[in-house]
Design a protein around this motif. Structure first.
Motif: not given
Length: 148
Positions: A37-62
């Protein structure tokens, strides 16, 4: 599977308990299924983030930084992790020490940021613990701090 929704007060109390922080990763991600589950979550988030060129990211409940340490973004991105547990934040700082994160203690229900402060917001396994009215409240906070 039906979950017993406990609400924000329960979540705050449970995750602020130092014992929870000590056993969190071992209890949730030491099994084969937990690691998968951890590996799949990381893969999906990094795939999604690869489409964004944002300059600020907030992670809630880190939490202990299990997601933070795996996020792949440009070094110029502002990375903020927010959690209400000091014990979890100490672990997050250790786990993502060299990744450029700034971790702060705060409440997701009342985010300590100005309107439209972040390009990207990430959270996992947090909102599901909230009651329906609390979910509406926290999602309004998320939308408030995200840039349009």
């Amino acid at each position: 599977m039906i979950r017993d929704i406990k609400g924000a007060d329960f979540v705050r109390a449970k995750y602020r308990d130092p014992k929870t922080a000590k056993r969190y990763e071992g209890s949730r991600f030491s099994t084969f299924l937990g690691r998968l589950i951890h590996i799949r979550e990381i893969e999906e988030i990094n795939k999604t983030l690869s489409f964004h060129s944002g300059v600020s990211l907030l992670e809630i409940a880190t939490g202990p930084g299990r997601i933070s340490k795996e996020i792949r973004l440009d070094a110029k991105v502002l990375l903020i992790g927010l959690d209400s547990s000091i014990a979890m934040l100490k672990l997050a700082k250790q786990n993502a020490e060299s990744k450029g994160w700034c971790f702060i203690c705060g409440d997701a229900m009342k985010l300590p940021f100005r309107d439209e402060s972040f390009d990207i917001l990430v959270t996992f396994h947090f909102v599901r613990h909230l009651t329906t009215p609390e979910r509406a409240e926290v999602l309004n906070e998320f939308y408030r701090v995200l840039k349009k």
